[in-house]
Enzyme design. Sequence first.
Site, PDB file in Angstrom:
ATOM      1  N   ASP A   1       4.119  -3.791  -9.568  1.00 45.14           N
ATOM      2  CA  ASP A   1       5.425  -5.215  -9.903  1.00 45.14           C
ATOM      3  C   ASP A   1       5.967  -5.406 -10.865  1.00 45.14           C
ATOM      4  OD1 ASP A   1       6.063  -8.003  -7.698  1.00 45.14           O
ATOM      5  OD2 ASP A   1       7.283  -7.404  -9.181  1.00 45.14           O
TER       6      ASP A   1
ATOM      7  N   GLU B   1      11.340 -16.597  -6.511  1.00 43.53           N
ATOM      8  CA  GLU B   1      10.556 -16.448  -6.572  1.00 43.53           C
ATOM      9  C   GLU B   1       9.740 -17.892  -7.366  1.00 43.53           C
ATOM     10  OE1 GLU B   1      11.130 -12.485  -8.878  1.00 43.53           O
ATOM     11  OE2 GLU B   1       8.932 -12.648  -9.033  1.00 43.53           O
TER      12      GLU B   1
HETATM   13  C1  GLC Z   1      10.033  -9.067  -8.721  1.00 43.40           C
HETATM   14  C2  GLC Z   1       8.954  -9.274  -7.640  1.00 43.40           C
HETATM   15  C3  GLC Z   1       9.489  -8.512  -6.964  1.00 43.40           C
HETATM   16  C4  GLC Z   1      10.356  -7.555  -6.689  1.00 43.40           C
HETATM   17  C5  GLC Z   1      10.267  -7.167  -8.510  1.00 43.40           C
HETATM   18  C6  GLC Z   1      11.279  -5.859  -8.195  1.00 43.40           C
HETATM   19  O1  GLC Z   1       9.404  -9.581  -9.580  1.00 43.40           O
HETATM   20  O2  GLC Z   1       8.324  -9.430  -7.654  1.00 43.40           O
HETATM   21  O3  GLC Z   1       9.236  -9.014  -4.946  1.00 43.40           O
HETATM   22  O4  GLC Z   1      10.286  -6.153  -6.134  1.00 43.40           O
HETATM   23  O5  GLC Z   1      10.134  -7.974  -9.233  1.00 43.40           O
HETATM   24  O6  GLC Z   1      13.192  -6.563  -8.181  1.00 43.40           O
END
Ligand code: GLC
Length: 594
Positions: A283, A479
């Site tokens: 991530d 988030e």
């Molecule tokens: C974010 C999320 C993830 C996402 C990634 C790219 O922090 O946790 O779900 O796909 O970054 O944006």
Amino acid sequence: MSARIDQLIAATTLDEKIAQITQVDRTAITPEEVAELGIGSILSGGGGNPEPNTPQTWRAMVDAYVDASRRSRLGIPLLYGTDAVHGHSNVVGATIFPHNLALGAAGDAELVTQIARATAVETAATGARWAFAPMVAVPQDPRWGRTFECFGQDPELVAELGAASVSGLQGPGPGIDVLACAKHFVADGGTTWGTTGGAQWVPWWVRAYGGPGWHIDQGDARIDEATLREVHLPPYLAALAEGVGSIMASYSSWNGQKVHAHRWLLTDLLKEELGFQGFVVSDYHAIDQVSADYHEAVVRCLDAGVDMVMVPFDHERFRTTVRAAVEAGDLPLERLDDAVRRILRVKEAMGLLDGTAEPLPDPSVLGAPEHRALARRAAAAGAVLLADRSAALPLPSDATVLLAGAGADDVGLACGGWTIEWAGGAGPVTPGSTIADGLAAHLGPRLVATGATAEDHRPLEGVTATIGVVVVHEHPYAEGLGDREHLALEPAQAELVRAVADRVQRLVVVVLSGRPLSLGPVTDLADAIVAAWWPGSEAAGLADVLVGAIPFSGTLPLSWPDGDLVSPSRVPDPTPPPRWLPGHGLVAGRSAMS
Ligand code: GLC
């Protein structure tokens, strides 16, 4: 394994192998650097949009990076990834579908596949062939800011709908049209309230957003292996059976160990026991959280089984760190080769290595009428009629209707998080049809769309009607920004409901939210209550069920709390007992539970 991949790996230098496992945010690299280095992937994070933000400028931006990668020494095309989590939701003009929680309420796998297919078409039309979706977390606590991204709390429902999403995105054939990404492996929905944190934890963008939040997101899942396997693993078994090509590791921890550095989870369980043949992507910035020593963080995560690293900014530091780790013998070259092989295997399955990839649709397909019609149908299907004590619904054809609430006529409030910007936001953020638009079309002059809001009741003065419809809402978030200890409706919105109740004979409350809210006194004021979740750019679909053009069919995909939850809580047996249980919903006038 094709001979082509073996030959490619044999021809690739160490630096090119490292570049292939490197994913960079588009704001941190130019196409020229991509061509020079042979970078394997670029992403647009939430809000990572070109300016102006149109389907055409998106296509030009992505094509520039992909074309550059074809100019690299080996010409391996890069994968461009984006969070197409409810439609290609970064792009103005794209069809924004209901978030997964509404699709869980609809409970229709075929609908999910159709939505994912339309999303794949609109995503590919901008040149991006990788969607960071579906989210297949199984949420245990609705105070989590990512609950809306989930299909529900039943592992089997999540498994069924997650697989349906993978099928729609990757396409019906043996190849892969748009790469799906089941996330976030594993038990991201099983963390305990209050366990987020840790010295190296708070990434810069959290400080940039500041404010409350970040109490359970990225926290610690304090569960035994049996619970992990019973509750959080089934969606991945289904996604693997559907041939998902990528899986994103979770920021969270399992019993105190960061998943990104958890070899038993990422390699022994996912790759060896379950036989996952695709690749694991980290991530955003996540490996930095594993250790304050970046060299150690990189080695631990790659060695644990991360195959591609979403750096996402300082790609030079990442690349030089990996080179140093390999040269020092800290990271076995075989592990790097395995990661590259997995990535190339997926690119081969997508036809990217032999030029047989699906042709890209024209950007004009974004927001196509048939896609918007699908989104409107889904908005209606996801609506749950929680209560209707005096048969207020469907709205009688001869009734005058007073409409109030900011969410009644606001596309941004209907779309929620992950829309145009990372955390979404109120206002006309993208073209769409609101609840007010839908009711106006159905009711004509019998609709009094007052425009009254929690902040301004003045438009109600002198207005009465047979029935009131008040749309209450949660302000969009993403988030950990959305981690909230108290899920009570804002008092000012409850006051608006009361103000309208005094002016009508019967009252309908529609809830636009990323999760169940504790409605308090509104529950007793309302004759009917509709959970609409975040229905997307075609929220006019809610009007279709309110007037009875489409019967209610949605049922709760998770418990609806009654008051504040007591931590630690697991949704299946929260404290206090929930007001409504999963499966609840008045379907065409009768309880779905009966
Ligand atoms: C974010 C999320 C993830 C996402 C990634 C790219 O922090 O946790 O779900 O796909 O970054 O944006």
